[in-house]
Write an enzyme that holds these catalytic residues in place. Structure first.
Site, PDB file in Angstrom:
ATOM      1  N   GLU A  24       0.805  -1.218   0.000  1.00  0.00           N
ATOM      2  CA  GLU A  24       0.000   0.000   0.000  1.00  0.00           C
ATOM      3  C   GLU A  24       0.840   1.270   0.000  1.00  0.00           C
ATOM      4  O   GLU A  24       0.305   2.349  -0.266  1.00  0.00           O
ATOM      5  CB  GLU A  24      -0.943  -0.004   1.203  1.00  0.00           C
ATOM      6  CG  GLU A  24      -1.988  -1.104   1.143  1.00  0.00           C
ATOM      7  CD  GLU A  24      -2.827  -1.214   2.400  1.00  0.00           C
ATOM      8  OE1 GLU A  24      -3.971  -1.676   2.299  1.00  0.00           O
ATOM      9  OE2 GLU A  24      -2.332  -0.838   3.495  1.00  0.00           O
ATOM     10  N   ILE A  58     -12.909  -9.455   6.944  1.00  0.00           N
ATOM     11  CA  ILE A  58     -14.284  -9.923   6.774  1.00  0.00           C
ATOM     12  C   ILE A  58     -14.353 -10.820   5.541  1.00  0.00           C
ATOM     13  O   ILE A  58     -14.220 -10.367   4.408  1.00  0.00           O
ATOM     14  CB  ILE A  58     -15.257  -8.734   6.656  1.00  0.00           C
ATOM     15  CG1 ILE A  58     -15.114  -7.824   7.877  1.00  0.00           C
ATOM     16  CG2 ILE A  58     -16.693  -9.244   6.521  1.00  0.00           C
ATOM     17  CD1 ILE A  58     -15.316  -8.513   9.217  1.00  0.00           C
ATOM     18  N   ASP A  69     -11.542  -5.688  -2.669  1.00  0.00           N
ATOM     19  CA  ASP A  69     -12.413  -6.865  -2.598  1.00  0.00           C
ATOM     20  C   ASP A  69     -13.788  -6.425  -2.140  1.00  0.00           C
ATOM     21  O   ASP A  69     -13.951  -5.358  -1.560  1.00  0.00           O
ATOM     22  CB  ASP A  69     -11.852  -7.909  -1.620  1.00  0.00           C
ATOM     23  CG  ASP A  69     -11.683  -7.344  -0.215  1.00  0.00           C
ATOM     24  OD1 ASP A  69     -12.585  -7.552   0.615  1.00  0.00           O
ATOM     25  OD2 ASP A  69     -10.664  -6.687   0.057  1.00  0.00           O
TER      26      ASP A  69
END
EC number: 3.2.2.9
Length: 232
Positions: A12, A152, A197
């Site tokens: 990142e 998640i 995602d």
């Protein structure tokens, strides 16, 4: 103006780091801070590590050591809004914890004692980010970003977040901790992340495949935003 930029992972921050001129590296508390100029603007780029504690520690070190005027949190996020797809941008108007529960004592879900229920992003930074989005012609959503120490990757976790935070547009693991620290230091912040995602049962596969796409998009956004903040 000095602009602080925070990303959690090597993937990142690497594209931004490579663009910093006169770069110096500071290692503190397990974090790395890269200082120098990004297209002529003074920046301090932090690679914090993953999760809320790492993000809070890194943000505190960045604010104390480098004294930035504003903070931009960048990187990847899982999309919750139905209109989002991989590579799209999310901009925070607020950040909340999705894994804090002190409701037994009368607090809102996600609220910690002594803290607001949510941490509001700076209006001027939001407006600047949205101006960049228009200039770059990117698909983007502004809204609530929720954070917790969990990736998640299944219907149970996703359903819980949607139940507790029906307006949330994205989920990730650091933004609210960074927002919390900025709140305590009274430093303006905004979260500008790219979707890697969609938070579902296949999200781990999507994340691995599309992290590079998200990193490229978030880097483009941050570089453009830094220019706008520095020069208008």
């Amino acid at each position: 103006m000095k602009i602080g930029i925070i990303g959690a992972m090597e993937e990142e921050v690497t594209l931004l780091r490579d663009k910093i001129d006169n770069r110096q590296t500071i290692t503190l508390g397990g974090c790395e801070i890269y200082t120098g100029q990004l297209n002529g603007t003074e920046v301090a780029l932090l690679k914090s590590g993953i999760g809320k504690v790492a993000a809070a520690l890194g943000a505190t070190l960045l604010l104390e050591h480098c004294k930035p005027d504003v903070i931009i949190n960048t990187g990847s996020a899982g999309g919750l809004a139905s209109t989002l797809k991989v590579g799209d941008i999310v901009v925070s108007d607020e950040a909340r914890y999705h894994d804090a529960d002190v409701t037994a004592f009368g607090y809102e879900y996600g609220q910690l004692p002594g803290c607001p229920a949510g941490f509001k992003a700076d209006d001027k930074l939001i407006a600047a980010a949205e101006s960049c989005i228009r200039e770059l012609n990117l698909n983007a959503v502004r809204g609530l970003i929720v954070s917790g120490d969990a990736f998640i990757n299944g219907s149970v976790g996703l359903a819980k977040i949607r139940h507790n935070f029906p307006d949330a547009v994205a989920v990730e693991m650091e933004a609210t901790a960074i927002a919390h620290v900025c709140h305590n230091f009274n430093v303006p912040f905004v979260v500008v992340r790219a979707i890697s995602d969609v938070a579902d049962q296949q999200s781990h596969l999507s994340f691995d495949e599309f992290l590079a796409v998200a990193a490229k998009q978030s880097t483009l956004m941050v570089e453009t935003l830094v220019q706008k903040l520095a020069h208008g």
